[in-house]
Design an enzyme around this catalytic site. Structure first.
Site, PDB file in Angstrom:
ATOM      1  N   ASP A 107     -13.615   6.672  -9.958  1.00 39.97           N
ATOM      2  CA  ASP A 107     -12.441   5.790  -9.466  1.00 39.97           C
ATOM      3  C   ASP A 107     -11.511   5.546 -10.746  1.00 39.97           C
ATOM      4  O   ASP A 107     -11.922   5.460 -11.927  1.00 39.97           O
ATOM      5  CB  ASP A 107     -13.325   4.574  -9.185  1.00 39.97           C
ATOM      6  CG  ASP A 107     -12.290   3.569  -8.496  1.00 39.97           C
ATOM      7  OD1 ASP A 107     -12.387   3.525  -7.287  1.00 39.97           O
ATOM      8  OD2 ASP A 107     -11.767   2.575  -9.446  1.00 39.97           O
ATOM      9  N   ASN A 136      -0.016   0.066  -9.765  1.00 40.12           N
ATOM     10  CA  ASN A 136       0.895  -0.070  -8.747  1.00 40.12           C
ATOM     11  C   ASN A 136       1.565  -1.384  -8.887  1.00 40.12           C
ATOM     12  O   ASN A 136       2.831  -1.523  -8.567  1.00 40.12           O
ATOM     13  CB  ASN A 136       0.092  -0.229  -7.379  1.00 40.12           C
ATOM     14  CG  ASN A 136      -0.422   1.255  -7.078  1.00 40.12           C
ATOM     15  OD1 ASN A 136       0.339   2.189  -7.240  1.00 40.12           O
ATOM     16  ND2 ASN A 136      -1.614   1.390  -6.298  1.00 40.12           N
ATOM     17  N   HIS A 186       4.258   1.620  -6.435  1.00 39.68           N
ATOM     18  CA  HIS A 186       3.521   2.589  -5.603  1.00 39.68           C
ATOM     19  C   HIS A 186       3.961   4.152  -6.084  1.00 39.68           C
ATOM     20  O   HIS A 186       2.982   4.976  -5.935  1.00 39.68           O
ATOM     21  CB  HIS A 186       3.570   2.465  -4.194  1.00 39.68           C
ATOM     22  CG  HIS A 186       2.709   1.295  -4.089  1.00 39.68           C
ATOM     23  ND1 HIS A 186       1.543   1.038  -3.891  1.00 39.68           N
ATOM     24  CD2 HIS A 186       3.451  -0.023  -3.900  1.00 39.68           C
ATOM     25  CE1 HIS A 186       1.048  -0.203  -3.664  1.00 39.68           C
ATOM     26  NE2 HIS A 186       2.013  -0.763  -3.493  1.00 39.68           N
ATOM     27  N   ASP A 224       1.372   7.053  -7.089  1.00 42.87           N
ATOM     28  CA  ASP A 224       1.398   8.463  -6.528  1.00 42.87           C
ATOM     29  C   ASP A 224       1.246   9.500  -7.620  1.00 42.87           C
ATOM     30  O   ASP A 224       0.416  10.559  -7.654  1.00 42.87           O
ATOM     31  CB  ASP A 224       2.246   8.402  -5.515  1.00 42.87           C
ATOM     32  CG  ASP A 224       2.254   7.815  -4.315  1.00 42.87           C
ATOM     33  OD1 ASP A 224       0.949   7.244  -4.066  1.00 42.87           O
ATOM     34  OD2 ASP A 224       3.097   7.555  -3.371  1.00 42.87           O
ATOM     35  N   GLU A 254      -8.118   5.452  -4.298  1.00 44.99           N
ATOM     36  CA  GLU A 254      -8.087   6.077  -6.031  1.00 44.99           C
ATOM     37  C   GLU A 254      -9.337   6.510  -6.433  1.00 44.99           C
ATOM     38  O   GLU A 254      -9.575   6.668  -7.436  1.00 44.99           O
ATOM     39  CB  GLU A 254      -7.641   5.008  -6.860  1.00 44.99           C
ATOM     40  CG  GLU A 254      -8.543   3.792  -6.993  1.00 44.99           C
ATOM     41  CD  GLU A 254      -8.541   2.545  -6.174  1.00 44.99           C
ATOM     42  OE1 GLU A 254      -8.803   1.358  -6.207  1.00 44.99           O
ATOM     43  OE2 GLU A 254      -7.991   2.823  -5.004  1.00 44.99           O
TER      44      GLU A 254
END
Length: 308
Positions: free
Chosen positions: A187, A195, A200, A204, A230
């Site tokens: 994770d 973010n 965002h 990405d 994630e």
């Protein structure tokens, strides 16, 4: 037709028809050799048609049967090879008409009959060819579309990694073999903060950066999938916990050496991981649950860690 010819006292026509029927029947005894059996059927048909042209068949109607040749040819041979076969067949039929007249095998043909039959056959063959060409073209497009959809159905569009569905299928197939493997759930640390701070789009880029780095660390038989959000799943076939731990340490080291460029800055990305063992006695659900517990234990211990 062979039996009718026998009853009509036409042995010259009956016996070749019986022989052709025997060859047709023999093709069905070749089992799974479909290509060989289909070629036997096709070229037996060619020989029979040429014989009917030479002899006139029953009351001079034999040549009419050649019109079934073009669709059968394209069905068996496809478009390109079918064209070649049909050109050779037309040449043979033209020669058969000439030989039939020259050697008086059958004298009932009018002067224009062979020309009309051959011209009509060429027209039918062209129409069959157009149909086969477009059928193959749209068939190939449909196959490509199906293959693309199957690929997309098993891939994560952002990272291009296998998705959760594909990973589960691989795990279930492996579990059925009752072999051992290691599972790692990873994770991204502080992903929500990334973010919120950078947007965002940077989030990405972080996921894509991780995907590339993870793939570079994998051996040939191992797999990494995007598990959701994630989270990533590593499926390490035939690796024990010690080997899986070493692999996780390599991931941590690679991340420390490869920061993500975001404009003029570099972003240090870390992950927390939990490792569990999948065996014949430990189901997928239990192994996943254990790896998930160990992952959150790593989070509680300060992140950027691996718990086993």
């Amino acid at each position: 037709m062979a039996m009718i010819a026998l009853f009509n006292n036409q042995p010259i026509l009956a016996y070749p028809l019986l022989g052709s029927s025997a060859l047709f029947a023999s093709s069905f005894f070749l089992g799974d050799r479909v290509e060989i059996s289909s070629l036997i059927v096709l070229y037996t048909l060619y020989a029979l048609m040429i014989y009917l042209v030479l002899t006139g068949g029953s009351h001079g109607t034999g040549p009419i049967w050649i019109f079934i040749v073009s669709p059968v040819t394209f069905f068996v041979r496809g478009f390109k090879r079918g064209i070649i076969d049909l050109i050779i067949f037309v040449i043979c039929v033209t020669g058969a008409f000439y030989l039939s007249s020259y050697f008086k095998f059958y004298s009932g043909y009018s002067v224009y009959f062979p020309i009309r039959i051959i011209a009509s056959f060429i027209i039918v063959a062209l129409l069959s060819g157009f149909y086969e060409y477009f059928r193959q073209m749209y068939s190939h497009r449909l196959i490509e579309l199906v293959q693309k959809n199957e690929y997309l159905a098993t891939r994560d569009p952002l990272t291009n990694l296998p998705n959760r569905r594909y990973a589960m299928e691989e795990l279930e197939q492996f579990e059925a073999q009752q072999q051992s493997a290691s599972i790692i759930i990873a994770d991204v640390d502080n992903f929500k903060d990334i973010n919120d701070q950078y947007g965002h789009s940077v989030g990405d880029e972080v996921l894509k950066h991780l995907a590339e780095l993870f793939v570079a660390q994998l051996s040939e038989n191992d797999m990494v999938a995007r598990w959701g959000g994630e989270e990533f799943l590593f499926f390490l076939r035939h690796k024990n916990k010690q080997q899986a731990t070493q692999f996780a340490n390599d991931i941590h080291h690679a991340l420390s050496q490869n920061r993500l460029d975001i404009g003029v800055n570099q972003l240090a990305v870390t992950v927390s991981m939990g490792i569990s063992k999948l065996t014949a006695d430990v189901s997928i659900d239990k192994a996943m649950h254990k790896a998930d517990e160990l992952l959150y234990q790593a989070k509680e211990q300060g992140k950027n860690k691996t718990c086993v």
